[in-house]
Enzyme design. Structure first.
Site, PDB file in Angstrom:
ATOM      1  N   LYS A   1      -2.494  27.223   2.444  1.00 50.87           N
ATOM      2  CA  LYS A   1      -2.560  25.886   1.854  1.00 50.87           C
ATOM      3  C   LYS A   1      -3.349  24.936   2.748  1.00 50.87           C
ATOM      4  O   LYS A   1      -4.267  24.244   2.286  1.00 50.87           O
ATOM      5  CB  LYS A   1      -1.151  25.334   1.628  1.00 50.87           C
ATOM      6  CG  LYS A   1      -1.142  23.946   0.988  1.00 50.87           C
ATOM      7  CD  LYS A   1       0.257  23.378   0.887  1.00 50.87           C
ATOM      8  CE  LYS A   1       0.722  22.829   2.213  1.00 50.87           C
ATOM      9  NZ  LYS A   1       1.999  22.084   2.107  1.00 50.87           N
TER      10      LYS A   1
ATOM     11  N   ASP B   1       0.720  23.045  -3.190  1.00 50.85           N
ATOM     12  CA  ASP B   1       1.888  22.461  -2.543  1.00 50.85           C
ATOM     13  C   ASP B   1       3.018  22.419  -3.563  1.00 50.85           C
ATOM     14  O   ASP B   1       2.909  22.972  -4.662  1.00 50.85           O
ATOM     15  CB  ASP B   1       1.568  21.080  -1.966  1.00 50.85           C
ATOM     16  CG  ASP B   1       1.414  20.005  -3.039  1.00 50.85           C
ATOM     17  OD1 ASP B   1       1.318  20.348  -4.244  1.00 50.85           O
ATOM     18  OD2 ASP B   1       1.395  18.816  -2.677  1.00 50.85           O
TER      19      ASP B   1
END
Length: 287
Positions: A154, A172
């Site tokens: 991420k 997320d």
């Protein structure tokens, strides 16, 4: 504001129309892959119109600052990180300076972010690696970034998409929740969510899409009670009705610049003013 959607630039979908559309998408048998792709791209286009100012909400001037800020943002808010990083970067502007900084001073500077000892170790560890192995330059590939302390897929995609212009999807908690609500995936694992969503869109929009879903998740499509009654993609969402569908009730749930009473802040974003400019003008950018 004049619109019951609480933000004049957000398209208001009448509840009856939204419910009928959501019911169609929930029918037994579901959608074909082509229909899902078309609906997904319509959602993205509508979110792009609703949030033309959607960018990374962390303040940064270069890839180094974005990398550090993103590592620090784990399990805290971007607003809080933005209150800490100016002092951190003023004291230790580059990888070498941060790598050689006293650990206790770095910990103290990031203490307010939570998990400060772990975060301090991570940013000093990645600073050492970048200074020693990459001549002080943040590496520009996913394979290299994920080897750095505190950097997962991420974080790497955030840096690649926003500092290097390399398309990437940032999964997320908001992105994953909305992808499931929109019916784009049934997966919980972020890597699998990323793969499912990537298959629906051309790479050119991956970074933009990440910002748009995160913005929408923070402002309208909340985890516990989404503001369905003022959602600009209500008629495209199979989860319509998970939150209040009455526009007046839903409007009270809007957050950040869409919240009632924050029209001046919204106007500033729509006029192209940066987050730093708006803060300097006295605006509070939190929820």
């Amino acid at each position: 504001m004049d619109s019951p959607a609480a933000a004049a630039h957000v398209r208001f979908v009448p509840p009856r129309q939204a419910e009928q559309a959501a019911a169609r998408s929930r029918r037994t048998g579901g959608e074909t892959r082509l229909a899902t792709t078309r609906r997904a791209r319509r959602i993205q286009r509508e979110l792009a119109r609703s949030y033309p100012y959607a960018v990374a909400e962390l303040d940064f001037d270069d890839a180094w600052q974005l990398l550090v800020a993103t590592v620090l943002s784990a399990q805290t808010t971007d607003v809080r990180v933005n209150s800490v990083t100016p002092g951190l970067f003023a004291a230790y502007p580059g990888p070498r300076e941060l790598a050689e900084a006293p650990a206790e001073d770095v910990e103290e500077r990031v203490r307010s972010l939570g998990f400060y000892r772990s975060k301090a170790r991570s940013i000093q560890g990645l600073a050492t690696r970048i200074a020693d192995e990459y001549d002080g330059r943040v590496p520009g590939t996913l394979a290299e970034l994920v080897t750095l302390p505190g950097v997962g897929r991420k974080t790497a995609n955030v840096v690649l998409g926003n500092a290097f212009g390399v398309p990437g999807i940032t999964v997320d908690t908001h992105f994953g929740r909305l992808a499931r609500r929109f019916g784009w995936t049934e997966q919980e694992d972020p890597v699998k969510v990323e793969a499912d969503v990537a298959a629906l869109f051309p790479p050119a929009v991956w970074t933009e899409l990440s910002h748009e879903l995160i913005y929408h998740g923070r402002r309208i499509c909340h985890a516990r009670k989404p503001a369905c009654g003022v959602c600009p993609v209500a008629d495209l969402c199979p989860s319509y009705g998970a939150g209040p569908t009455d526009p007046l009730a839903a409007r009270k749930l809007l957050a950040y610049e869409l919240a009632p009473g924050r029209e001046e802040l919204l106007a500033g974003f729509m006029a192209g003013r940066t987050r730093r400019e708006l803060r300097a003008a006295g605006h509070t950018l939190g929820a």
